[in-house]
Design a protein around this motif. Structure first.
Motif, short mmCIF file in Angstrom:
data_model
loop_
_atom_site.label_atom_id
_atom_site.label_comp_id
_atom_site.label_asym_id
_atom_site.label_seq_id
_atom_site.Cartn_x
_atom_site.Cartn_y
_atom_site.Cartn_z
N GLY A 166 0.80 -1.22 0.00
CA GLY A 166 0.00 0.00 0.00
C GLY A 166 0.83 1.26 0.00
N ASP A 167 2.05 1.20 -0.50
CA ASP A 167 2.91 2.37 -0.53
C ASP A 167 2.30 3.46 -1.42
OD1 ASP A 167 5.19 4.01 -1.91
OD2 ASP A 167 6.13 3.16 -0.13
N PRO A 168 2.02 4.65 -0.87
CA PRO A 168 1.37 5.70 -1.66
C PRO A 168 2.16 6.10 -2.90
CG PRO A 168 1.28 6.24 0.68
CD PRO A 168 2.20 5.06 0.53
N GLY A 169 3.50 6.17 -2.78
CA GLY A 169 4.32 6.54 -3.93
C GLY A 169 4.25 5.52 -5.05
N ALA A 170 4.26 4.23 -4.69
CA ALA A 170 4.16 3.17 -5.69
C ALA A 170 2.80 3.19 -6.36
CB ALA A 170 4.42 1.81 -5.04
N LEU A 171 1.74 3.38 -5.59
CA LEU A 171 0.40 3.45 -6.15
C LEU A 171 0.28 4.64 -7.11
CD1 LEU A 171 -1.65 2.61 -2.95
CD2 LEU A 171 -1.52 1.20 -5.01
N ALA A 172 0.87 5.77 -6.73
CA ALA A 172 0.79 6.96 -7.58
C ALA A 172 1.45 6.72 -8.92
CB ALA A 172 1.43 8.14 -6.87
N LEU A 173 2.56 5.96 -8.94
CA LEU A 173 3.27 5.72 -10.19
C LEU A 173 2.47 4.85 -11.16
CD1 LEU A 173 7.00 5.26 -9.10
CD2 LEU A 173 6.06 7.05 -10.55
N ILE A 174 1.51 4.10 -10.67
CA ILE A 174 0.66 3.32 -11.58
C ILE A 174 -0.71 3.97 -11.74
CG2 ILE A 174 1.89 1.17 -11.07
CD1 ILE A 174 -0.61 0.33 -9.41
N GLY A 175 -0.81 5.23 -11.31
CA GLY A 175 -2.03 5.99 -11.52
C GLY A 175 -3.17 5.66 -10.60
N VAL A 176 -2.84 5.26 -9.36
CA VAL A 176 -3.86 4.87 -8.40
C VAL A 176 -3.74 5.76 -7.16
CG1 VAL A 176 -4.68 3.02 -6.89
CG2 VAL A 176 -3.92 2.49 -9.20
N ALA A 177 -4.87 6.27 -6.67
CA ALA A 177 -4.87 7.06 -5.45
C ALA A 177 -4.67 6.16 -4.24
CB ALA A 177 -6.19 7.81 -5.32
N HIS A 178 -4.17 6.74 -3.15
CA HIS A 178 -4.04 5.98 -1.91
C HIS A 178 -5.38 6.04 -1.19
CE1 HIS A 178 -2.22 5.31 2.29
NE2 HIS A 178 -2.26 4.17 1.66
#
Length: 373
Positions: free
Chosen positions: A243-255
């Motif tokens: 659930g890393d917010p930075g990793a999710l952001a890189l695939i276009g997903v909000a936290h």
């Protein structure tokens, strides 16, 4: 695969007596200077007690008495043998000869590894060269990223992985796991899935030690290419599960997400070892806009003494329309693996949506296993 007794075959048996015979025949066909009998005598001695990678090194050493004494002449025979091998691990064993005998002939050995890797990966054989002279070896490997051969390009990435499975650690790369970054940059949009998977696994290795570096680096990669997007997602798979917010952001997903979970349960709620559960969820959008969702589930495995051990599993990645309701389900067999032993007791179950726990359930693993059919 099973042996003649019906028991599962051991991995090490890939390099058993029949493999030795193939290698011996390949050597004899490659050159009259190859001593078939000397190789078989040396390779057969003590083979049975060795693991698969020990057999790789043992076979490489057994090639020494069968080949010309001077390394350049011996290498000519090795290169001629490779096309006659019929399994990748046979070629890995032959390639290991370069690692064990060719470190004083750097240029000759690098060229040989690039030729041999198409028959059986040279990712293990290149590690001693990286340990001896990381800068010089990485410079050659960077040149390999421009090769028309996908096997050579993959060797550049795979051979320099910080945590390459079954391989010796390279002190310089262990200390600074980002040393091969130029290689990864050069291959970020490679046309071969074989190469891209290696690049992603290499980045995943780095992420275990330097997650922020990986996120920063991937954030600079243009993602207009579909292959690059695939690498980014696969490289970040462990961070996404966390659930890393930075990793999710890189695939276009909000936290986090604007959703409501109306149903989340394991069926049946009581299961014996060897049995199967169905994990079901109903997710409802509470947003006025479409949302990209990454939905996973986490099992908190019961352990002795009241402890637990958690593991995250993928469920589904999809786009949920405004106000839409979706039902999700997946089956999982509760059985032991060599890497996971089950213990009876309550197993908590979490539903994760875009990195956040949105619902919790549980199931009971019973004392008695499912009777054998």
């Amino acid at each position: 695969m099973a042996n003649e007794t019906g028991a599962p075959a051991l991995l090490k048996d890939i390099l058993g007596p029949s493999a030795l015979a193939v290698i011996a025949e390949a050597g004899a066909a490659a050159s009259p200077r190859f001593d078939r009998a000397a190789f078989l005598d040396a390779a057969s001695a003590g083979l049975g007690d060795l693991s698969i990678m020990q057999r790789v090194r043992h076979i490489a050493d057994a090639l020494v008495p069968a080949l010309p004494e001077d390394y350049p002449s011996a290498l000519e025979v090795i290169l001629a043998m490779a096309p006659g091998l019929n399994h990748g691990f046979q070629a890995v064993a032959v390639t290991e000869f370069v690692a064990r005998r060719g470190r004083d002939h750097f240029d000759l050995s690098m060229a040989a590894l690039a030729r041999l890797t198409r028959f059986g990966t040279a990712e293990f054989a290149i590690r001693p060269f990286l340990a001896d002279d990381p800068a010089r070896t990485l410079a050659v490997m960077l040149d390999w990223t421009g090769s028309p051969d996908e096997h050579v390009r993959r060797l550049a990435s795979e051979g320099s992985r910080p945590r390459l499975p079954w391989a010796a650690r390279v002190p310089a790369i262990k200390g600074e796991p980002t040393l091969a970054a130029p290689i990864l940059d050069a291959l970020r949009a490679d046309g071969s899935v074989y190469v891209r998977k290696s690049v992603a696994n290499h980045l995943n290795d780095i992420a275990k030690d330097r997650p922020e570096w990986v996120l920063d680096r991937l954030g600079t990669w243009p993602q207009g290419d579909a292959g690059t997007k695939w690498i980014v997602r696969h490289a970040l798979r462990k961070l996404i599960k966390k659930g890393d917010p930075g990793a999710l952001a890189l695939i276009g997903v909000a936290h986090g997400a604007e959703v409501e979970v109306r149903l989340f349960a394991a069926t049946p709620s009581n299961v014996a070892l060897g049995g199967e559960i169905t994990i079901g969820a109903q997710v409802v959008s509470t947003s006025a806009q479409a949302q990209k969702l990454v939905v996973d589930y986490r099992i908190h495995y019961a352990r002795p003494g009241g402890k637990t051990a958690a593991k995250v599993f993928k469920l589904k990645t999809f786009e949920l329309a405004a106000g839409e309701t979706i039902s999700l389900g997946i089956r999982q067999t509760i059985r032991d693996f060599s890497t996971r032993r089950h213990h009876p007791g309550i197993h908590a179950l979490d539903l994760l949506v875009n990195g956040r726990t949105m619902a919790r359930s549980e199931f009971l693993l019973l004392e008695s296993p499912v009777p054998a059919q």
